[in-house]
Design a protein around this motif. Structure first.
Motif, PDB file in Angstrom:
ATOM      1  N   VAL A 476       0.838  -1.202   0.000  1.00 49.47           N
ATOM      2  CA  VAL A 476       0.000   0.000   0.000  1.00 49.47           C
ATOM      3  C   VAL A 476       0.875   1.255   0.000  1.00 49.47           C
ATOM      4  O   VAL A 476       0.622   2.222  -0.744  1.00 49.47           O
ATOM      5  N   TYR A 477       1.931   1.244   0.798  1.00 55.27           N
ATOM      6  CA  TYR A 477       2.860   2.377   0.834  1.00 55.27           C
ATOM      7  C   TYR A 477       3.534   2.575  -0.531  1.00 55.27           C
ATOM      8  O   TYR A 477       3.698   3.706  -0.998  1.00 55.27           O
ATOM      9  N   LYS A 478       3.883   1.475  -1.163  1.00 51.24           N
ATOM     10  CA  LYS A 478       4.515   1.533  -2.476  1.00 51.24           C
ATOM     11  C   LYS A 478       3.563   2.124  -3.520  1.00 51.24           C
ATOM     12  O   LYS A 478       3.971   2.944  -4.354  1.00 51.24           O
ATOM     13  N   GLU A 479       2.291   1.733  -3.457  1.00 48.95           N
ATOM     14  CA  GLU A 479       1.309   2.282  -4.396  1.00 48.95           C
ATOM     15  C   GLU A 479       1.058   3.758  -4.124  1.00 48.95           C
ATOM     16  O   GLU A 479       0.903   4.559  -5.048  1.00 48.95           O
ATOM     17  N   ALA A 480       1.027   4.139  -2.848  1.00 54.38           N
ATOM     18  CA  ALA A 480       0.837   5.549  -2.496  1.00 54.38           C
ATOM     19  C   ALA A 480       1.985   6.409  -3.014  1.00 54.38           C
ATOM     20  O   ALA A 480       1.773   7.533  -3.484  1.00 54.38           O
ATOM     21  N   GLN A 481       3.199   5.875  -2.958  1.00 55.77           N
ATOM     22  CA  GLN A 481       4.351   6.601  -3.509  1.00 55.77           C
ATOM     23  C   GLN A 481       4.185   6.820  -5.004  1.00 55.77           C
ATOM     24  O   GLN A 481       4.511   7.877  -5.534  1.00 55.77           O
TER      25      GLN A 481
END
Length: 492
Positions: A476-481
């Motif tokens: 999720v953090y990777k997609e938000a980035q």
């Protein structure tokens, strides 16, 4: 002067040969896995008949009985620990399914899918029918039913890796979330049909609740043998594009005309097929694909919740709302109706945003408070029950549907594989096999916890939803980035 074509004919001819084949394969595999789930559902419906409140049942005048409390129950489920025995029955199937799934994908990549699926459906039909024959043969041995469940669980593992691999062979990545969200409604459709068919016979001859679904799945196995086409290349159709250099190319429709121009003329002949890799991937190689481990562990807890509802919801409704077995089974189908909407919604949102992990995480977070509310206010009125079952079904089954279909297909055709399409079955088996461990744990824990109160069962389900979210936090953090422009958007 030529007469104008009829509207229906114009519609038919507007699609290419490739499009018709793709539609046919999508329908056929939908039918196959509907039959798989249809044959699993009767166990949960029949439970309410195997152990009833005999004080509410009219006793035949010519019946000699020795125990007024259990005369209408089916031994060995007439004992006080009947919930534990039901848990044993569920887990005989689910543990065998979970263990067999890790091997099923390996076999699926090395055997012709048409033969593999046909064999699996025929054998599943046989063992499902044998459960029902226990009624007519007057069998009261827990060992018999547990053994049949183990064999049925092993046979059912042939289904999922094979149908996902087949669909992955035919469809590219463009609108995979939406297409597979619609296609994955076969899970809920199968559950609904299984509930309705089992409900017809459960109060009179519960053996037919198993035999009829067994005959249905065996019939689809014969259909598979005669009509399944594993790959587009087998019928000279053009293969799909699984990934490209730019994410923007993923807006290309899946169901489309494959016409192209040659020397100024339009032709539907497929271009030359070039396959880069044909060797099957190893188990460790599949685990090294980015995202496989995270989504597998997330599915373990998501499927724990889904399968607890699959096997225990009719009994919960019967115990708490005091419905008859058939009425409880019919009411439980609303959970699967919500699951259809949830799966399609998850696919659409993840296609639009590019965030498979974020879509799953948000739905799981919303599911936790909805489960709490369903347990406390879900049985206050018929309208509340219907509404809460639909909402909970959508939020619980949406992430489960997305991970087992679009996410599995994305990872099985990941660009790191350099075109090796044979990884799809193994990746699917790893993800669904890990999820099946949760599917086995959920009903087992429900059987052990439910004697202490249904509230504790729901606390367990809510905890599982939260844990499923935690395993997706890195993705999720990777997609938000990616959305913030700090990194290119990447799925999986």
């Amino acid at each position: 002067m030529k007469a104008s074509l009829a509207p229906g004919i114009r519609f038919i001819t507007s699609f290419s040969r490739d499009s018709w084949y793709r539609s046919f394969i999508l329908f056929l595999t939908f039918l196959f896995y509907t039959a798989y789930h249809l044959s699993r559902k009767p166990v949960s419906i029949v439970k309410s008949e195997l152990h009833r409140n005999c004080s509410l049942v009219v006793r035949p005048a010519d019946l000699n009985i020795t125990n007024n409390a259990t005369w209408c129950d089916w031994a060995p489920f007439d004992q006080d620990n009947y919930q534990t025995l039901f848990g044993v029955l569920d887990n005989s199937f689910l543990v065998a399914y979970a263990v067999g799934m890790f091997f099923s994908g390996i076999f699926g990549e090395r055997l012709p899918l048409r033969y593999y699926l046909s064999f699996g459906m025929l054998m599943s039909g046989l063992f499902t029918s044998l459960l029902g024959l226990g009624f007519y043969w007057n069998i009261h041995s827990l060992g018999y039913y547990a053994f049949i469940q183990v064999m049925n669980g092993l046979m059912q593992t042939t289904g999922w890796p094979a149908v996902v691999a087949c669909v992955g062979n035919w469809f590219g990545k463009g609108k995979r979330g939406f297409i597979m969200g619609v296609w994955n409604s076969h899970t809920s459709v199968g559950n609904i049909l299984g509930s309705l068919i089992a409900g017809v016979y459960v109060s009179s001859e519960w053996g037919m609740s198993f035999i009829v679904p067994g005959l249905i799945i065996a019939s689809t196995g014969i259909l598979c043998f005669f009509f399944l086409v594993e790959k587009p290349e087998d019928v000279n159709c053009s293969p799909p594009q699984h990934h490209s250099d730019k994410e923007s190319s993923e807006t290309e429709p899946l169901l489309q005309n494959s016409s192209h121009v040659v020397n100024g003329a339009i032709t539907t002949e497929p271009p030359e097929v070039i396959e880069e890799h044909s060797e099957a991937i190893s188990f460790c190689g599949a685990l090294s694909i980015p995202g496989v481990v995270e989504f597998s562990l997330c599915l373990l807890f998501a499927k724990l919740v889904s399968y607890t509802f699959l096997y225990w919801l009719p009994l919960y409704i019967s115990n708490v709302a005091h419905f008859e077995a058939k009425e409880a089974g019919d009411m439980s189908t609303l959970f699967d109706v919500g699951g259809i909407v949830g799966g399609i919604t998850a696919g659409l949102v993840s296609d639009y945003t590019g965030g498979r992990a974020t879509t799953c995480c948000v739905m799981l977070l919303l599911a936790a408070p909805m489960l709490f509310l369903y347990n406390y206010i879900g049985q206050r009125s018929l309208g509340t029950t219907i509404g809460m079952l639909l909402v909970c079904g959508g939020l619980v089954n949406g992430p489960y549907a997305l991970i087992t279909t679009a996410v599995s297909a994305d990872l099985g055709t990941h660009e790191s594989l350099r075109g090796n399409s044979r990884a799809l079955s193994t990746v699917t088996a790893i993800i669904d096999g890990t999820g099946s461990i949760g599917a086995a744990l959920g009903p087992l824990l429900a059987g052990l916890i439910s004697p202490t109160g249904w509230n504790n069962v729901f606390y367990m389900l809510i905890s599982a939803d939260v844990l499923a979210c935690l395993f997706l936090s890195r993705l999720v953090y990777k997609e938000a980035q990616g959305w913030c422009g700090r990194a290119p958007r990447v799925r999986g």
